[in-house]
Write a protein that holds these residues in place. Structure first.
Motif, PDB file in Angstrom:
ATOM      1  N   ALA A 453      40.905 -10.961  53.914  1.00  0.00           N
ATOM      2  CA  ALA A 453      42.226 -10.915  54.560  1.00  0.00           C
ATOM      3  C   ALA A 453      42.207 -10.154  55.875  1.00  0.00           C
ATOM      4  CB  ALA A 453      43.251 -10.304  53.605  1.00  0.00           C
ATOM      5  N   GLU A 454      41.417  -9.089  55.947  1.00  0.00           N
ATOM      6  CA  GLU A 454      41.402  -8.283  57.157  1.00  0.00           C
ATOM      7  C   GLU A 454      40.698  -8.991  58.309  1.00  0.00           C
ATOM      8  OE1 GLU A 454      39.864  -4.439  56.373  1.00  0.00           O
ATOM      9  OE2 GLU A 454      41.509  -3.854  55.049  1.00  0.00           O
ATOM     10  N   THR A 457      43.432 -14.539  60.254  1.00  0.00           N
ATOM     11  CA  THR A 457      44.780 -14.637  60.825  1.00  0.00           C
ATOM     12  C   THR A 457      45.265 -16.061  60.621  1.00  0.00           C
ATOM     13  OG1 THR A 457      44.250 -13.018  62.543  1.00  0.00           O
ATOM     14  CG2 THR A 457      46.222 -14.347  62.860  1.00  0.00           C
ATOM     15  N   TRP A 496      52.565 -14.457  59.195  1.00  0.00           N
ATOM     16  CA  TRP A 496      51.375 -13.707  58.784  1.00  0.00           C
ATOM     17  C   TRP A 496      51.565 -12.261  59.222  1.00  0.00           C
ATOM     18  CZ3 TRP A 496      47.298 -14.382  55.702  1.00  0.00           C
ATOM     19  CH2 TRP A 496      46.205 -13.511  55.826  1.00  0.00           C
ATOM     20  N   ASN A 499      48.340  -8.671  56.886  1.00  0.00           N
ATOM     21  CA  ASN A 499      47.193  -9.382  56.320  1.00  0.00           C
ATOM     22  C   ASN A 499      47.568 -10.261  55.121  1.00  0.00           C
ATOM     23  OD1 ASN A 499      45.383  -8.220  58.189  1.00  0.00           O
ATOM     24  ND2 ASN A 499      45.175  -6.398  56.904  1.00  0.00           N
TER      25      ASN A 499
END
Length: 508
Positions: A453-454, A457, A496, A499
């Motif tokens: 997730a980090e 995007t 979004w 994250n």
């Protein structure tokens, strides 16, 4: 001289002398130049008022004219309005006895007067361009000006001259349609509109003019929609329906047998509280045969240009004078079904994007959202995480219509060469009335993306980019409207943030 372009112009020729007086005084007597410039600008403003209203001026001050809705709409340029105010304010200082005016200030005011005069002449289609301002003005110690100029009378003469010489027809002032003009472009793209508006007063309007405006507006919608009811450009015939509630009771609907005219003009003025709810689907554009035989496009009537925003613009000017609640949704089929929302309450306008929140799913249980076409891109290292790519695509297939599966699968195959980005949705719809399925989709996507997730995007409604192109700016607006409920003035979107994929929205 800077104002020579005014010579011989229909209507504006009379402004040449006072403007030139202001120019000749700017070096030797700057404070008198300011006074002359103010009078010249007020003369132009009074003339613009009459041109905008197609009627004579009724004793308004310079400041009143600049605050007039029709004048601001006619000028349609914030820089021109600011220039008018700059001239007025500095001229007022000189009128009140400040003779120590700096020549640089007077020159700046004169430059603004040149800009105002030039843009006014262009707005009236009297010229296409005018010369740049020349600061090299000779000193003229013997210059004078007529301090007793009768501005209202002179503006009237200018207006009469302009009307006599300007092309007109029975429908109003016609000008050649120009796509480069933002107002003309909005007229074309937003003339066909699906529009829902609701205005609520918990008291009688403070101003009689407000009530009269609302009466005229509802009649306008009724008449216009009726005229467009057989329009071949619409997939379905145009129509108008309205509900009027007076003092808590329904006074008019389209099928209760009441007379709209009677309710608007006999009963509405006596109501202590009222609500007007209007829904329109119609083509509000009018194009005319161009009086210019050499023109390549049709003409439009700028005195009656429908901008597709219903009451919204007029109410912006009234919101500090009257207390009311106004909600509206506008959808423009000719502008890629672009949708806008308007919300005014207690004298303040709200941007729907600023008041959206993540609790929309809980609030939306009674809504019936329409899922608009959505384009969604994911950006991460596709080559390093092929299993995540496949899981995401399977999740998409589980939530969109089966009819869209072949198209999406073909699209994904075509974009395999991109290493770090790709489509998830492309013009796709999630059939969802209460957002529950959309929330499930977001939860599933977040579950799949949790390990990376980090580094990921998700972008909404943004054109695809390749690995060799610069990625979209991360500061791009997060909210793109994806779901609508026009009946309840509700909007929702995927974003979004933090994250993870979230649903945000608002019921106005």
């Amino acid at each position: 001289m800077n104002f020579d372009f005014l010579k011989g112009l229909n209507g504006l020729d009379a402004a040449y002398k006072p403007c030139t007086d202001a120019e000749e005084l700017v070096k030797s007597k700057p404070y008198l130049s300011l006074i002359a410039a103010r009078k010249s600008a007020e003369l132009l403003a009074k003339f613009v008022y009459m041109a905008a209203h197609s009627s004579v001026l009724d004793g308004l001050t310079f400041a009143d004219i600049l605050a007039d809705y029709q004048v601001k709409r006619f000028i349609n340029d914030r820089n021109v309005m600011d220039a008018f105010h700059f001239i007025r304010k500095n001229g007022n200082t000189a009128v009140h006895g400040d003779q120590d005016t700096n020549a640089d200030i007077a020159l700046s005011v004169l430059q603004n007067l040149h800009f105002v005069a030039g843009e006014t002449a262009k707005d009236l289609d009297l010229i296409h361009s005018y010369p740049d301002f020349d600061e090299n003005i000779a000193d003229n110690p013997d210059a004078t000006f007529d301090e007793n100029i009768q501005i209202a009378e002179k503006a009237m003469q200018m207006f009469i001259e302009y009307v006599q010489h300007h092309e007109r027809d029975q429908n109003g002032r016609l000008v050649t349609f120009d796509f480069r003009n933002p107002a003309h472009l909005a007229y074309a793209l937003h003339g066909r509109v699906e529009m829902h508006e609701r205005i609520v007063f918990d008291h009688q309007p403070y101003y009689q003019s407000t009530l009269e405006y609302l009466q005229r507006y509802v009649c306008f919608l009724d008449n216009m929609a009726f005229e467009r009811s057989d329009d071949d450009d619409l997939c379905t015939p145009g129509f108008f329906k309205t509900t009027i509630i007076l003092d808590g009771e329904v006074a008019y609907t389209d099928d209760n047998g009441a007379s709209l005219q009677t309710v608007l003009f006999d009963r509405l003025p006596n109501a202590k509280t009222f609500e007007i709810d209007c829904y329109v689907y119609a083509n509000m554009r009018s194009f005319y045969e161009n009086p210019d035989p050499n023109a390549a496009t049709d003409a439009i009537d700028e005195e009656d240009m429908w901008q597709g925003r219903g009451m919204a613009d007029q109410l912006e000017a009234l919101k500090r004078k009257e207390k009311f609640t106004y909600k509206a949704s506008f959808r423009y089929p000719d502008d890629d079904s672009h949708t806008e929302f308007a919300y005014i309450r207690n004298g303040k306008s709200y941007d729907v994007e600023d008041i959206c929140s993540a609790d929309i799913v809980q609030q939306a249980s009674k809504c019936k959202f329409y899922g608009d076409m959505i384009t969604m891109y994911a950006a991460f290292d596709f080559k390093s995480h092929p299993e995540i790519v496949q899981q995401l695509r399977q999740a998409v297939l589980n939530y969109v219509s089966e009819d869209e599966h072949p198209y999406l699968e073909e699209l994904w195959e075509e974009n395999e060469e991109y290493d770090d980005c790709g489509y998830l949705l492309s013009g796709s719809c999630i059939p969802d009335a209460d957002l529950s399925l959309s929330q499930q989709f977001a939860d599933k996507v977040n579950q799949i993306l949790a390990p990376i997730a980090e580094q990921c995007t998700i972008y909404m409604n943004y054109s695809v980019w390749s690995s060799t192109q610069e990625k979209p700016d991360s500061t791009m607006p997060a909210l793109n409207h994806c779901f609508y409920d026009d009946d309840n003035f509700a909007v929702a979107s995927f974003v979004w943030e933090d994250n993870k994929l979230q649903l945000v929205g608002r019921i106005l």
